[in-house]
Structure formats: structure tokens, C-alpha cells
Design an enzyme around this catalytic site. Structure first.
Site, PDB file in Angstrom:
ATOM      1  N   ASP A  13      -2.731  -3.860  -4.344  1.00 26.30           N
ATOM      2  CA  ASP A  13      -3.235  -2.485  -4.361  1.00 26.30           C
ATOM      3  C   ASP A  13      -4.760  -2.412  -4.385  1.00 26.30           C
ATOM      4  O   ASP A  13      -5.352  -1.508  -4.985  1.00 26.30           O
ATOM      5  CB  ASP A  13      -2.641  -1.704  -5.552  1.00 26.30           C
ATOM      6  CG  ASP A  13      -1.118  -1.774  -5.551  1.00 26.30           C
ATOM      7  OD1 ASP A  13      -0.534  -1.723  -4.452  1.00 26.30           O
ATOM      8  OD2 ASP A  13      -0.530  -1.881  -6.638  1.00 26.30           O
ATOM      9  N   LYS A  16      -5.938  -2.671   0.747  1.00 32.16           N
ATOM     10  CA  LYS A  16      -5.747  -3.423   1.998  1.00 32.16           C
ATOM     11  C   LYS A  16      -5.454  -2.478   3.159  1.00 32.16           C
ATOM     12  O   LYS A  16      -5.974  -2.652   4.261  1.00 32.16           O
ATOM     13  CB  LYS A  16      -4.595  -4.425   1.841  1.00 32.16           C
ATOM     14  CG  LYS A  16      -4.869  -5.514   0.816  1.00 32.16           C
ATOM     15  CD  LYS A  16      -3.691  -6.446   0.639  1.00 32.16           C
ATOM     16  CE  LYS A  16      -2.491  -5.821  -0.036  1.00 32.16           C
ATOM     17  NZ  LYS A  16      -2.684  -5.455  -1.436  1.00 32.16           N
ATOM     18  N   GLY A  40       3.040  -1.374  -0.502  1.00 31.20           N
ATOM     19  CA  GLY A  40       2.751   0.041  -0.273  1.00 31.20           C
ATOM     20  C   GLY A  40       1.283   0.130   0.085  1.00 31.20           C
ATOM     21  O   GLY A  40       0.419  -0.044  -0.769  1.00 31.20           O
ATOM     22  N   HIS A  41       0.995   0.327   1.355  1.00 33.20           N
ATOM     23  CA  HIS A  41      -0.399   0.356   1.830  1.00 33.20           C
ATOM     24  C   HIS A  41      -0.753   1.773   2.253  1.00 33.20           C
ATOM     25  O   HIS A  41      -0.102   2.354   3.125  1.00 33.20           O
ATOM     26  CB  HIS A  41      -0.580  -0.613   3.017  1.00 33.20           C
ATOM     27  CG  HIS A  41      -0.360  -2.056   2.638  1.00 33.20           C
ATOM     28  ND1 HIS A  41      -0.520  -3.090   3.519  1.00 33.20           N
ATOM     29  CD2 HIS A  41      -0.025  -2.628   1.452  1.00 33.20           C
ATOM     30  CE1 HIS A  41      -0.273  -4.238   2.892  1.00 33.20           C
ATOM     31  NE2 HIS A  41       0.026  -3.969   1.638  1.00 33.20           N
ATOM     32  N   GLN A 223       0.798  -7.719  -0.869  1.00 37.72           N
ATOM     33  CA  GLN A 223       0.657  -8.238  -2.236  1.00 37.72           C
ATOM     34  C   GLN A 223      -0.720  -8.912  -2.350  1.00 37.72           C
ATOM     35  O   GLN A 223      -1.644  -8.452  -1.711  1.00 37.72           O
ATOM     36  CB  GLN A 223       1.808  -9.200  -2.597  1.00 37.72           C
ATOM     37  CG  GLN A 223       3.148  -8.494  -2.780  1.00 37.72           C
ATOM     38  CD  GLN A 223       3.853  -8.193  -1.465  1.00 37.72           C
ATOM     39  OE1 GLN A 223       4.050  -9.066  -0.651  1.00 37.72           O
ATOM     40  NE2 GLN A 223       4.250  -6.946  -1.255  1.00 37.72           N
TER      41      GLN A 223
HETATM   42  P1  GDP Z   1      -3.005  -1.680  -0.831  1.00 36.00           P
HETATM   43  O1  GDP Z   1      -1.616  -1.922  -1.286  1.00 36.00           O
HETATM   44  O2  GDP Z   1      -3.913  -2.825  -1.068  1.00 36.00           O
HETATM   45  O3  GDP Z   1      -3.071  -1.185   0.594  1.00 36.00           O
HETATM   46  O4  GDP Z   1      -3.585  -0.500  -1.744  1.00 36.00           O
HETATM   47  P2  GDP Z   1      -2.809   0.863  -2.149  1.00 36.00           P
HETATM   48  O5  GDP Z   1      -2.764   1.732  -0.966  1.00 36.00           O
HETATM   49  O6  GDP Z   1      -1.530   0.541  -2.827  1.00 36.00           O
HETATM   50  O7  GDP Z   1      -3.773   1.427  -3.262  1.00 36.00           O
HETATM   51  C1  GDP Z   1      -5.111   1.704  -3.005  1.00 36.00           C
HETATM   52  C2  GDP Z   1      -5.386   3.168  -3.339  1.00 36.00           C
HETATM   53  O8  GDP Z   1      -6.772   3.393  -3.423  1.00 36.00           O
HETATM   54  C3  GDP Z   1      -4.895   4.132  -2.273  1.00 36.00           C
HETATM   55  O9  GDP Z   1      -4.534   5.345  -2.894  1.00 36.00           O
HETATM   56  C4  GDP Z   1      -6.120   4.335  -1.391  1.00 36.00           C
HETATM   57  O10 GDP Z   1      -6.113   5.571  -0.691  1.00 36.00           O
HETATM   58  C5  GDP Z   1      -7.223   4.321  -2.423  1.00 36.00           C
HETATM   59  N1  GDP Z   1      -8.515   3.813  -1.988  1.00 36.00           N
HETATM   60  C6  GDP Z   1      -8.796   2.789  -1.122  1.00 36.00           C
HETATM   61  N2  GDP Z   1     -10.128   2.556  -1.095  1.00 36.00           N
HETATM   62  C7  GDP Z   1     -10.697   3.446  -1.936  1.00 36.00           C
HETATM   63  C8  GDP Z   1     -12.040   3.667  -2.385  1.00 36.00           C
HETATM   64  O11 GDP Z   1     -12.994   3.006  -1.985  1.00 36.00           O
HETATM   65  N3  GDP Z   1     -12.221   4.669  -3.302  1.00 36.00           N
HETATM   66  C9  GDP Z   1     -11.205   5.424  -3.791  1.00 36.00           C
HETATM   67  N4  GDP Z   1     -11.473   6.354  -4.683  1.00 36.00           N
HETATM   68  N5  GDP Z   1      -9.921   5.217  -3.408  1.00 36.00           N
HETATM   69  C10 GDP Z   1      -9.682   4.236  -2.510  1.00 36.00           C
HETATM   70  P1  IMO Z   2       0.782  -4.212  -2.046  1.00 39.49           P
HETATM   71  O1  IMO Z   2       0.967  -4.897  -0.720  1.00 39.49           O
HETATM   72  C1  IMO Z   2       1.228  -4.518  -6.369  1.00 39.49           C
HETATM   73  C2  IMO Z   2       4.577  -6.927  -7.864  1.00 39.49           C
HETATM   74  C3  IMO Z   2       5.678  -6.225  -8.616  1.00 39.49           C
HETATM   75  C4  IMO Z   2       6.086  -7.336  -9.574  1.00 39.49           C
HETATM   76  C5  IMO Z   2       5.962  -8.588  -8.706  1.00 39.49           C
HETATM   77  C6  IMO Z   2       7.256  -9.052  -8.072  1.00 39.49           C
HETATM   78  O2  IMO Z   2       0.919  -2.740  -2.003  1.00 39.49           O
HETATM   79  O3  IMO Z   2      -0.460  -4.684  -2.730  1.00 39.49           O
HETATM   80  P2  IMO Z   2       8.737  -8.125  -6.060  1.00 39.49           P
HETATM   81  O4  IMO Z   2       9.413  -6.803  -5.869  1.00 39.49           O
HETATM   82  O5  IMO Z   2       7.763  -8.463  -4.994  1.00 39.49           O
HETATM   83  O6  IMO Z   2       9.698  -9.241  -6.319  1.00 39.49           O
HETATM   84  O7  IMO Z   2       7.900  -7.955  -7.438  1.00 39.49           O
HETATM   85  O8  IMO Z   2       5.029  -8.255  -7.690  1.00 39.49           O
HETATM   86  N1  IMO Z   2       4.296  -6.384  -6.517  1.00 39.49           N
HETATM   87  C7  IMO Z   2       3.200  -5.664  -6.208  1.00 39.49           C
HETATM   88  N2  IMO Z   2       2.202  -5.201  -7.001  1.00 39.49           N
HETATM   89  N3  IMO Z   2       1.185  -4.290  -5.044  1.00 39.49           N
HETATM   90  C8  IMO Z   2       2.160  -4.774  -4.237  1.00 39.49           C
HETATM   91  O9  IMO Z   2       2.078  -4.708  -2.897  1.00 39.49           O
HETATM   92  C9  IMO Z   2       3.250  -5.458  -4.821  1.00 39.49           C
HETATM   93  N4  IMO Z   2       4.387  -6.024  -4.333  1.00 39.49           N
HETATM   94  C10 IMO Z   2       4.995  -6.594  -5.378  1.00 39.49           C
HETATM   95  O10 IMO Z   2       5.201  -5.103  -9.297  1.00 39.49           O
HETATM   96  O11 IMO Z   2       5.164  -7.444 -10.619  1.00 39.49           O
HETATM   97 MG    MG Z   3      -0.188  -1.103  -2.541  1.00 41.04          MG
END
Ligand code: GDP
Ligand code: IMO
Ligand code: MG
Length: 427
Positions: A13, A16, A40-41, A223
Site C-alpha cells: 500500500d 504502487k 488493491g492498487h 504486495q
Molecule cells: P498500492 O497497493 O501500493 O497501490 O497502494 P494503495 O492504493 O493500496 O494505497 C495507497 C493510497 O494512497 C491510495 O488511496 C492512493 O490514492 C493514495 N496515495 C498515493 N500516493 C499518494 C500521495 O502522494 N499522497 C496522498 N495523500 N495519497 C496518496
Molecule cells: P498491495 O498490492 C498490504 C497482507 C495481508 C496479510 C498478509 C498475507 O495492495 O500492496 P494474503 O491474503 O496475501 O495471504 O495475506 O499479506 N497483504 C497485503 N497488505 N497490501 C497488499 O497488497 C497486501 N496483500 C496481502 O494483510 O498480512
Molecule cells: Mg494496496
């Protein structure tokens, strides 16, 4: 632009999705190489926000080929829901390809994921319960079903029957849960198969053909480094190789094709699920509350509140090493604007010993006490900054401090969720 791998450097998170969507126009193809719908991206385009689980973040660009590689695990139902969502929004999925060698997440994988977690009780991993671990388990046990098996009813039914011979006794005798029949699963999955048939291909060949034509590929990790099955905080990890090496095994291209490795790093740190996290700040503390709420740290996949903490320089340094990072994209710097001073972990103390890298023994990492340096905050809104020079000096110093810890340049700085809320320095 040559080809590049994009990886998470912390516990996921990091942003990415945002960075991948931002730089995807520089590439001809974006490929996911591991993980499944545990990911979840988030991509924000103006008023619209997309949470992608299976589909690569290049999907927003019609000319970009989006590939789900052989190292991924695929939930066909979720994939079709995502395809329908994009098509419904006028975003074409005509350039989406799925590897015939990617493994299929089956209904019993999800049931077993939940049952294993329950059995672990207080030692649970806190998985997403999407069936990821059990699906990779079957892959390694050489009994998994792959996307190509969906294309032939006879093969699918035959293989499924043999897996159920193993799975059903487990469900019934160990967990006292209902069992599955071949017909029950085949009816559902062969329906998905018909719709997915046009997307399934020999993706390794496709990617190598693109490279031979001089095209560039962006490998999109899901991840992150500390969730990697080999290099992460085992056993509190996911079941795939999320580090840069996974890009080659999970896609079928050779290492000589990778030019850059971009690590996505949040300006603080978060974690979802169980396991040690040295710099964690309790939600009830003022600082923990600010990071969670200003950063809106709630999971895209499960909606769980993410655990938040100060930036961990030991992890940054470790990630740079195990991924061979050439560049860093530092995200969510704007979230730190709320603080008078900002702490950064530069080392750990464990039983009187100082560590500047992650202790190999898990119990040592679990008892690591962070050693902090405190840096001045900037206390102004930076979401409008578009050039590095626009940032207040304290924010620039914060970036330099991280570069020193990670021994890697910060090439991109994100100051908000939107595509344009980004500073490109050297990408
Ligand atoms: P990922 O799994 O690595 O793609 O990240 P997620 O989407 O799960 O979580 C990142 C969150 O931060 C999302 O809600 C993005 O919209 C938000 N985000 C990404 N870059 C920035 C930033 O520079 N500033 C802020 N405030 N939010 C950001
Ligand atoms: P993105 O791509 C954050 C965590 C779960 C748990 C562990 C194992 O959005 O960064 P799993 O269901 O993969 O067997 O769970 O990994 N986990 C993540 N945490 N971002 C993710 O994906 C994750 N995918 C799995 O919370 O701790
Ligand atoms: Mg994510």
C-alpha cells in the site's frame, strides 16, 4: 525508456497503483508477475477512483498491453467483475492478456484460507482470505489448476476430481466443513472460462516478442518486500516473491531485459494484518491518529484499518539491497505536513545490540526497539508543489535524509493521490 520493475518496499500500500499508472505511458506493456486479488492498487483520475485487484495498472491506456503473468494467481470471477467495470466505464480491455500458466483460485482455496486462519487463532497471519496461500500451496504441491485447464472441460474436470480427493477429506475431517463436488465447481468455472478464453495466451512468448521488437515493459509488483515469502517478515508474509527477482520468474523474460528497479516507498510506514512492526504508533496516540486519518489508511481490498508508524530507514536500506533498487518513488509526503517534527528510525536496539539492517532471526526483529532521529517538519500544504525546488527546505531535507538511509536516489515524489500531484526529479 528501457524496461523497469516497480516494487513495494515496505508492507504494501505504498502507492504502487498511482505511480504505475503515472509512468505507464512510458511503456508499451505493463505486466503483473505475482500475487492475486489480495492486492488493491488505487488509481485516481480526476473525480474517478479505481481500486484494482487483478488487472495491471496500465489498463487506463488503450495502447498499453496489460498482462497477468504466469506468477500470478487469478480469481476468474473477480477478474471478470473488473473487466466489466472497466468496459462499463468505457475503458477497453481488448489489450488485456492472461497467462495460461497462471494458477486459478478455487472456491476451496478461499474456504481453506479462512479455516487455516481460524486454526492459528491468536497466531493468525491476518490474511485477506482471498485464498492466496492455499492456491500457491497447490501450485508448489503440483496439483494446482491453471488458466489453460479452464479451456478444456475434460482436462478441467479430471484434474479437479483429483484435487478434491485431497481437499475434501481435509475440509470434512479436520475442519468439519462442507465438501465440494466436481459438478458444482465445474458449472461455475466453465462459465467463466468461456468469457475469459479470448484473454488467455502464452504470455512469456508475447513478452519476449515485444522485447525483440524493441518495446519496453513495466513489471508491476503487488504486495511488497517485507511480505515476500523469502525476504519478508516470515511467517507474516504473503505466499509469493514480491521482490524484484519475482519479475523474471513470474513473467518468463530474462534478467538482461531489466534496466531499472523502482521502489515505491511511503514517507511513513503502514502494515495490514499481523506481525512485528518496530515503528508502529498506536491509533490512540495523536501521531498514530494523524497518520491514519490524514493518510486515509484503510485497506482497498478488505477495508481494514492499516497500522501506521514512522518511516523505517532500516527497512528502506534492506529493501534497496534485496531488490537492487536504482530509484525510489517517495509517496504521501503531503501527509507529514501535519507534524511539527518528524521521527525517522535509523537503527534498532535488540537486547543491547545495535542493528542497521533487519536482524535475520525473527524473534530479534520482533523485539527490535527503534532508534529515532527527529527532523523538523514544514507545516505547510505541499500538495500544489510540482517541482522539487517548490518544496520547503525541511521537506527537501527529509527526502535527502531518506536517500542517505536507502543509499538510493529519490526520483519521484508524490504529494497527493492524483496523477498530477507528483514531482518528477530524475525519472
Ligand atoms: P498500492 O497497493 O501500493 O497501490 O497502494 P494503495 O492504493 O493500496 O494505497 C495507497 C493510497 O494512497 C491510495 O488511496 C492512493 O490514492 C493514495 N496515495 C498515493 N500516493 C499518494 C500521495 O502522494 N499522497 C496522498 N495523500 N495519497 C496518496
Ligand atoms: P498491495 O498490492 C498490504 C497482507 C495481508 C496479510 C498478509 C498475507 O495492495 O500492496 P494474503 O491474503 O496475501 O495471504 O495475506 O499479506 N497483504 C497485503 N497488505 N497490501 C497488499 O497488497 C497486501 N496483500 C496481502 O494483510 O498480512
Ligand atoms: Mg494496496
Amino acid at each position: 525508456m528501457g524496461s523497469a520493475v516497480l516494487v513495494g518496499t515496505q508492507w504494501g500500500d505504498e502507492g504502487k497503483g498511482k505511480i504505475c499508472d503515472l509512468i505507464a505511458p512510458d511503456f508499451d506493456c505493463v505486466v503483473r508477475f505475482q500475487g492475486g486479488n489480495n492486492a488493491g492498487h488505487t488509481i485516481v483520475v480526476g473525480e474517478r477512483k479505481y481500486g484494482l485487484h487483478q488487472v495491471p495498472s496500465g489498463i487506463m491506456y488503450p495502447d498499453c498491453i496489460s498482462v497477468i503473468g504466469n506468477g500470478c494467481v487469478v480469481n476468474p470471477k473477480v477478474l471478470l467483475e473488473e473487466i466489466d467495470m472497466f468496459e462499463g466505464d468505457g475503458i477497453s480491455t481488448a489489450n488485456l492478456k492472461v497467462s495460461g500458466n497462471a494458477h486459478v483460485i478455487m472456491p476451496y482455496h478461499m474456504v481453506l484460507d479462512g479455516a487455516y486462519e481460524e486454526l492459528l487463532g491468536s497466531h493468525n497471519i491476518g490474511t485477506t482470505k482471498r485464498g492466496i496461500g492455499p492456491c500457491y500451496q497447490d501450485k508448489m504441491a503440483r496439483i494446482g489448476l491453471r488458466m489453460q485447464d479452464l479451456l478444456d472441460e475434460g482436462v478441467f474436470r479430471d484434474k479437479l476430481g483429483r484435487v478434491l480427493d485431497r481437499v475434501n477429506p481435509q475440509l470434512e475431517k479436520i475442519f468439519g466443513l462442507p465438501t465440494f463436488t466436481v459438478d458444482q465447481i465445474a458449472d461455475e468455472y466453465l462459465g467463466y472460462a468461456e468469457r475469459l478464453r479470448p484473454y488467455i495466451c502464452e504470455s512469456g512468448l508475447l513478452l519476449n516478442d515485444l522485447l525483440e521488437q524493441g518495446k519496453s515493459i513495466l513489471f508491476e509488483g503487488a504486495q511488497a518486500t517485507l511480505l515476500d515469502i523469502d525476504h519478508g517478515t516470515y511467517p507474516f508474509v504473503t505466499s509469493s516473491n514480491c521482490t524484484a527477482g519475482g519479475a523474471v520468474t513470474g513473467s518468463g523474460v530474462g534478467m538482461k531485459n531489466i534496466d531499472r528497479v523502482l521502489g515505491i516507498m511511503k514517507a511513513y510506514i503502514t502494515r495490514v494484518g499481523s506481525g512485528p512492526m518496530p515503528t508502529e504508533l498506536a491509533y490512540e496516540t495523536e501521531e498514530g491518529h494523524i497518520l491514519t486519518e490524514q493518510g486515509f489508511e484503510y485497506g482497498v481490498t478488505t477495508g481494514r484499518r492499516r497500522r501506521c508508524g514512522w518511516f523505517d530507514g532500516v527497512i528502506a536500506n534492506y529493501s534497496a539491497r534485496v531488490n537492487g533498487l536504482t530509484d525510489i518513488a517517495l509517496t504521501k509526503l503531503d501527509v507529514l505536513s501535519a507534524f511539527d517534527t518528524i521521527k525517522v528510525c535509523v537503527a534498532y536496539d535488540v537486547d543491547g545490540e545495535r542493528y542497521t539492517t533487519i536482524p535475520e532471526h525473527e524473534s530479534r526483529f520482533a523485539s527490535a526497539v527503534p532508534v529515532y532521529e527527529e527532523l523538523p517538519g514544514w507545516k505547510v500544504d505541499i500538495t500544489g508543489c510540482r517541482r522539487f525546488e517548490d518544496l520547503p527546505v525541511e521537506a527537501r531535507d527529509y527526502v535527502s535524509f531518506i536517500e542517505d538511509l536507502a543509499k538510493t536516489r529519490v526520483s519521484i515524489v508524490a504529494v497527493g493521490p492524483d496523477r498530477d500531484q507528483t514531482i518528477m526529479r530524475s525519472w
